[in-house]
Write a protein that holds these residues in place. Structure first.
Motif, short mmCIF file in Angstrom:
data_model
loop_
_atom_site.label_atom_id
_atom_site.label_comp_id
_atom_site.label_asym_id
_atom_site.label_seq_id
_atom_site.Cartn_x
_atom_site.Cartn_y
_atom_site.Cartn_z
N TRP A 1 43.30 -12.58 69.40
CA TRP A 1 43.82 -13.33 69.01
C TRP A 1 43.84 -14.41 70.10
N SER A 2 44.15 -16.08 69.59
CA SER A 2 44.23 -17.13 69.87
C SER A 2 43.41 -17.74 71.25
N GLY A 3 44.03 -18.69 71.04
CA GLY A 3 42.50 -19.07 72.52
C GLY A 3 41.25 -19.75 71.71
N ASP A 4 39.73 -18.99 72.82
CA ASP A 4 38.81 -19.17 72.19
C ASP A 4 37.92 -17.84 72.26
N VAL A 5 38.63 -17.35 70.86
CA VAL A 5 38.12 -16.62 70.83
C VAL A 5 37.24 -16.78 69.29
N VAL A 6 35.69 -15.70 69.18
CA VAL A 6 35.31 -16.29 68.21
C VAL A 6 35.55 -16.31 67.13
N GLU A 7 36.31 -14.72 66.60
CA GLU A 7 36.87 -14.03 65.78
C GLU A 7 37.97 -13.20 65.69
N GLU A 8 40.00 -13.38 65.21
CA GLU A 8 40.62 -13.08 65.75
C GLU A 8 40.24 -11.55 64.87
N THR A 9 40.95 -10.46 64.68
CA THR A 9 40.36 -9.06 64.70
C THR A 9 42.22 -8.69 63.63
N SER A 10 41.96 -8.30 62.91
CA SER A 10 43.47 -7.57 61.87
C SER A 10 43.17 -6.30 62.96
N ILE B 1 45.25 -6.98 73.14
CA ILE B 1 46.53 -6.34 73.28
C ILE B 1 45.10 -4.77 73.29
N VAL B 2 45.36 -4.73 73.66
CA VAL B 2 44.45 -2.43 73.78
C VAL B 2 45.56 -1.53 73.05
N MET C 1 45.89 2.08 70.13
CA MET C 1 44.57 2.99 69.38
C MET C 1 45.53 3.22 68.01
N GLY C 2 45.33 2.56 66.86
CA GLY C 2 46.46 2.30 66.12
C GLY C 2 47.05 2.15 66.26
N ASN C 3 49.18 1.88 66.16
CA ASN C 3 49.93 1.53 66.03
C ASN C 3 50.28 1.83 67.58
N SER C 4 49.67 2.95 68.72
CA SER C 4 49.61 3.15 69.74
C SER C 4 49.10 1.82 70.92
N LYS C 5 50.19 1.54 71.57
CA LYS C 5 50.05 0.29 72.67
C LYS C 5 49.67 0.73 73.96
N ASP C 6 48.64 0.38 74.38
CA ASP C 6 48.78 0.68 75.98
C ASP C 6 49.47 -0.98 76.55
N LEU C 7 48.60 -0.31 78.24
CA LEU C 7 49.03 -1.51 79.11
C LEU C 7 50.43 -2.38 79.04
N GLY C 8 51.63 -1.20 79.26
CA GLY C 8 53.01 -1.82 78.76
C GLY C 8 53.29 -2.15 77.82
N GLY C 9 52.38 -1.27 76.34
CA GLY C 9 52.66 -2.29 75.57
C GLY C 9 52.89 -3.76 75.39
N LEU C 10 52.28 -4.53 76.15
CA LEU C 10 52.40 -5.90 76.10
C LEU C 10 50.92 -7.22 75.40
N ASP C 11 51.66 -7.98 74.74
CA ASP C 11 50.68 -9.04 74.60
C ASP C 11 49.96 -9.81 75.71
N HIS C 12 48.58 -9.23 75.84
CA HIS C 12 48.61 -10.35 77.69
C HIS C 12 47.20 -11.43 76.75
N SER C 13 47.06 -12.22 77.90
CA SER C 13 46.32 -13.52 77.73
C SER C 13 45.61 -13.65 79.16
N TYR C 14 44.11 -13.89 78.73
CA TYR C 14 42.88 -13.21 79.87
C TYR C 14 43.13 -15.14 79.81
N SER C 15 43.25 -15.30 81.09
CA SER C 15 42.49 -16.55 81.68
C SER C 15 41.74 -16.79 82.36
N ARG C 16 41.30 -17.88 82.09
CA ARG C 16 39.62 -17.10 82.98
C ARG C 16 39.69 -18.11 84.24
#
Length: 155
Positions: free
Chosen positions: A73-82, A115-116, A118-133
């Motif tokens: 979601w957000s920023g420069d993604v072509v299509e946000e995912t559900s 966010i990475v 599987m269903g409601n299980s988050k990985d990578l510390g359960g955090l929302d991550h920001s990918y900055s080029r």
């Protein structure tokens, strides 16, 4: 894809020795033609994204990537995912794990959030991550259970 690009891709695989397993046969031809140049990373064997793409690598200890996807979601993604329709992996690198090629709005993209999960299980510390080029370049490396994003997988 032209025959010239396909031939260049096969030559690149022979030189680099990349061993990636595509997620499906439709993606196989596209992936073989993009491993020769690591773009902004200079790491051999990586998927080389188009100018309007970014790549997220996700390494799991068990190498099981079934049903693990991205919420984008957000920023420069072509299509946000559900949340319930995760962005699927593109392929699997033997060395760096699953990789996700994210389509972006333009070649001068700057950032997006992911966010990475599987269903409601988050990985990578359960955090929302920001990918900055600016910070990571065209690809970022992640590891199961860690909230740290890396521009270089060897760091």
């Amino acid at each position: 894809m032209t025959f010239k690009h396909l031939l260049a891709g096969f030559a690149a695989i022979a030189v680099v020795g990349c061993s990636s397993t595509p997620a499906n046969n439709d993606q196989a031809a596209a992936e073989t033609a993009v491993v020769a140049d690591a773009g902004e990373t200079n790491i051999p064997g990586l998927y080389t994204p188009a100018p309007d793409q970014a790549v997220i690598y996700y390494k799991r200890a068990d190498n099981d990537y079934t049903d693990w996807g991205l919420h984008l979601w957000s920023g420069d993604v072509v299509e946000e995912t559900s949340w319930y329709d995760a962005f699927p992996l593109t392929g699997v690198s033997d060395k760096y794990g699953a990789y996700y090629v994210v389509p972006l709005k333009s070649a001068d993209w700057k950032e997006f959030k992911f966010i990475v999960h599987m269903g409601n299980s988050k990985d990578l510390g359960g955090l929302d991550h920001s990918y900055s080029r600016e910070k990571f370049g065209v690809d970022v490396f992640t590891t199961e259970g860690s909230a740290v994003l890396k521009a270089d997988p060897e760091m």
